[in-house]
Write a protein that holds these residues in place. Structure first.
Motif, PDB file in Angstrom:
ATOM      1  N   TRP A  14       0.792  -1.305  -0.094  1.00  0.00           N
ATOM      2  CA  TRP A  14       0.062   0.130   0.034  1.00  0.00           C
ATOM      3  C   TRP A  14       0.788   1.200   0.153  1.00  0.00           C
ATOM      4  O   TRP A  14       1.696   1.428   0.948  1.00  0.00           O
ATOM      5  N   ALA A  15       0.666   2.273  -1.110  1.00  0.00           N
ATOM      6  CA  ALA A  15       1.322   3.202  -1.005  1.00  0.00           C
ATOM      7  C   ALA A  15       0.256   4.430  -0.511  1.00  0.00           C
ATOM      8  O   ALA A  15      -0.646   4.532  -1.310  1.00  0.00           O
ATOM      9  N   ILE A  16       0.376   4.910   0.467  1.00  0.00           N
ATOM     10  CA  ILE A  16      -0.637   5.753   1.295  1.00  0.00           C
ATOM     11  C   ILE A  16      -0.367   7.345   0.880  1.00  0.00           C
ATOM     12  O   ILE A  16       0.899   7.783   0.785  1.00  0.00           O
ATOM     13  N   ASN A  17      -1.251   7.906   0.535  1.00  0.00           N
ATOM     14  CA  ASN A  17      -1.279   9.491   0.277  1.00  0.00           C
ATOM     15  C   ASN A  17      -0.836  10.524   1.491  1.00  0.00           C
ATOM     16  O   ASN A  17      -1.192  10.050   2.639  1.00  0.00           O
ATOM     17  N   PRO A  18       0.001  11.551   1.345  1.00  0.00           N
ATOM     18  CA  PRO A  18       0.328  12.036   2.467  1.00  0.00           C
ATOM     19  C   PRO A  18      -0.785  12.452   3.507  1.00  0.00           C
ATOM     20  O   PRO A  18      -1.811  12.798   2.989  1.00  0.00           O
ATOM     21  N   LEU A  27      -8.365   2.296  10.066  1.00  0.00           N
ATOM     22  CA  LEU A  27      -9.412   1.958   9.300  1.00  0.00           C
ATOM     23  C   LEU A  27      -9.348   0.545   8.694  1.00  0.00           C
ATOM     24  O   LEU A  27      -9.956  -0.342   8.594  1.00  0.00           O
ATOM     25  N   TRP A  28      -8.038   0.395   8.247  1.00  0.00           N
ATOM     26  CA  TRP A  28      -7.610  -0.843   7.487  1.00  0.00           C
ATOM     27  C   TRP A  28      -7.257  -2.072   8.485  1.00  0.00           C
ATOM     28  O   TRP A  28      -7.415  -3.117   7.971  1.00  0.00           O
ATOM     29  N   THR A  29      -6.750  -1.819   9.600  1.00  0.00           N
ATOM     30  CA  THR A  29      -6.208  -2.721  10.478  1.00  0.00           C
ATOM     31  C   THR A  29      -7.299  -3.876  10.737  1.00  0.00           C
ATOM     32  O   THR A  29      -7.102  -4.952  10.462  1.00  0.00           O
ATOM     33  N   PRO A  30      -8.719  -3.646  10.905  1.00  0.00           N
ATOM     34  CA  PRO A  30      -9.680  -4.462  10.961  1.00  0.00           C
ATOM     35  C   PRO A  30      -9.900  -5.142   9.619  1.00  0.00           C
ATOM     36  O   PRO A  30     -10.012  -6.378   9.879  1.00  0.00           O
ATOM     37  N   ASP A  54       4.174   4.010   3.664  1.00  0.00           N
ATOM     38  CA  ASP A  54       4.202   2.639   2.956  1.00  0.00           C
ATOM     39  C   ASP A  54       3.807   1.469   4.038  1.00  0.00           C
ATOM     40  O   ASP A  54       4.367   1.660   5.132  1.00  0.00           O
ATOM     41  N   PHE A  55       2.939   0.777   3.518  1.00  0.00           N
ATOM     42  CA  PHE A  55       2.328  -0.372   4.246  1.00  0.00           C
ATOM     43  C   PHE A  55       2.418  -1.674   3.418  1.00  0.00           C
ATOM     44  O   PHE A  55       2.445  -1.532   2.213  1.00  0.00           O
ATOM     45  N   ILE A  56       2.754  -2.858   4.234  1.00  0.00           N
ATOM     46  CA  ILE A  56       2.721  -4.043   3.561  1.00  0.00           C
ATOM     47  C   ILE A  56       1.753  -4.918   4.381  1.00  0.00           C
ATOM     48  O   ILE A  56       1.855  -4.902   5.631  1.00  0.00           O
ATOM     49  N   GLN A  57       0.885  -5.458   3.735  1.00  0.00           N
ATOM     50  CA  GLN A  57      -0.001  -6.337   4.297  1.00  0.00           C
ATOM     51  C   GLN A  57       0.202  -7.763   3.807  1.00  0.00           C
ATOM     52  O   GLN A  57       0.268  -8.025   2.610  1.00  0.00           O
ATOM     53  N   HIS A  58       0.260  -8.521   4.887  1.00  0.00           N
ATOM     54  CA  HIS A  58       0.647 -10.111   4.493  1.00  0.00           C
ATOM     55  C   HIS A  58      -0.717 -11.105   4.967  1.00  0.00           C
ATOM     56  O   HIS A  58      -1.208 -10.706   6.139  1.00  0.00           O
ATOM     57  N   PRO A  90      -2.661   1.209  -8.910  1.00  0.00           N
ATOM     58  CA  PRO A  90      -3.581   0.371  -8.593  1.00  0.00           C
ATOM     59  C   PRO A  90      -3.232  -0.694  -7.455  1.00  0.00           C
ATOM     60  O   PRO A  90      -1.820  -0.375  -7.138  1.00  0.00           O
ATOM     61  N   LEU A  91      -3.767  -1.587  -6.828  1.00  0.00           N
ATOM     62  CA  LEU A  91      -3.347  -2.220  -5.800  1.00  0.00           C
ATOM     63  C   LEU A  91      -3.104  -3.773  -6.381  1.00  0.00           C
ATOM     64  O   LEU A  91      -3.980  -4.445  -7.205  1.00  0.00           O
ATOM     65  N   LEU A  92      -2.032  -4.166  -6.423  1.00  0.00           N
ATOM     66  CA  LEU A  92      -1.765  -5.696  -7.031  1.00  0.00           C
ATOM     67  C   LEU A  92      -0.996  -6.668  -6.173  1.00  0.00           C
ATOM     68  O   LEU A  92       0.047  -6.581  -5.743  1.00  0.00           O
TER      69      LEU A  92
END
Length: 114
Positions: A14-18, A27-30, A54-58, A90-92
């Motif tokens: 995830w590339a998050i906006n400033p 919001l996304w953790t749940p 910058d976030f990485i989700q596994h 995009p999210l890939l």
């Protein structure tokens, strides 16, 4: 404890906006944790220490189809709509075969430190 050779690791970068990192994380953790409700055996959401955008989700799933059932569910679609504008598209998702993995039990680590 150690386990290897089973399942897949799904990764989403995830590339998050400033100025949106804290709210995105809230919001996304749940939604990331909801992977467990769809058959994941584990999940993680990492945030970069440098820049904080910058976030990485596994997510660890038995199969890619299991991940896609989670990712394209109504619950996740609604969560992505809620965070629209927080991240760059995009999210890939990428997928990796798990060749080996291991974790230490926190209680074991604490006991060894005493």
């Amino acid at each position: 404890m150690s386990q290897g050779g089973a399942g897949i690791l799904a990764e989403v970068r995830w590339a998050i906006n400033p100025f949106r990192g804290d709210r995105f994380q809230e919001l996304w953790t749940p939604a990331a944790e909801a992977a467990l409700d769809f058959g994941a055996t584990g999940w993680a959401l990492y945030r970069s220490k440098e820049g904080n955008l910058d976030f990485i989700q596994h997510a660890f799933f038995p199969t890619k189809d299991d991940f896609e059932r989670y990712w394209y569910s109504e619950e996740l679609a609604a969560a992505r709509i809620e965070i629209q504008g927080y991240y760059q598209v995009p999210l890939l998702p990428t997928f990796h075969t798990i060749a080996g993995i291991g974790f230490l039990d926190p209680a074991t680590v604490a006991a060894a430190a005493q």
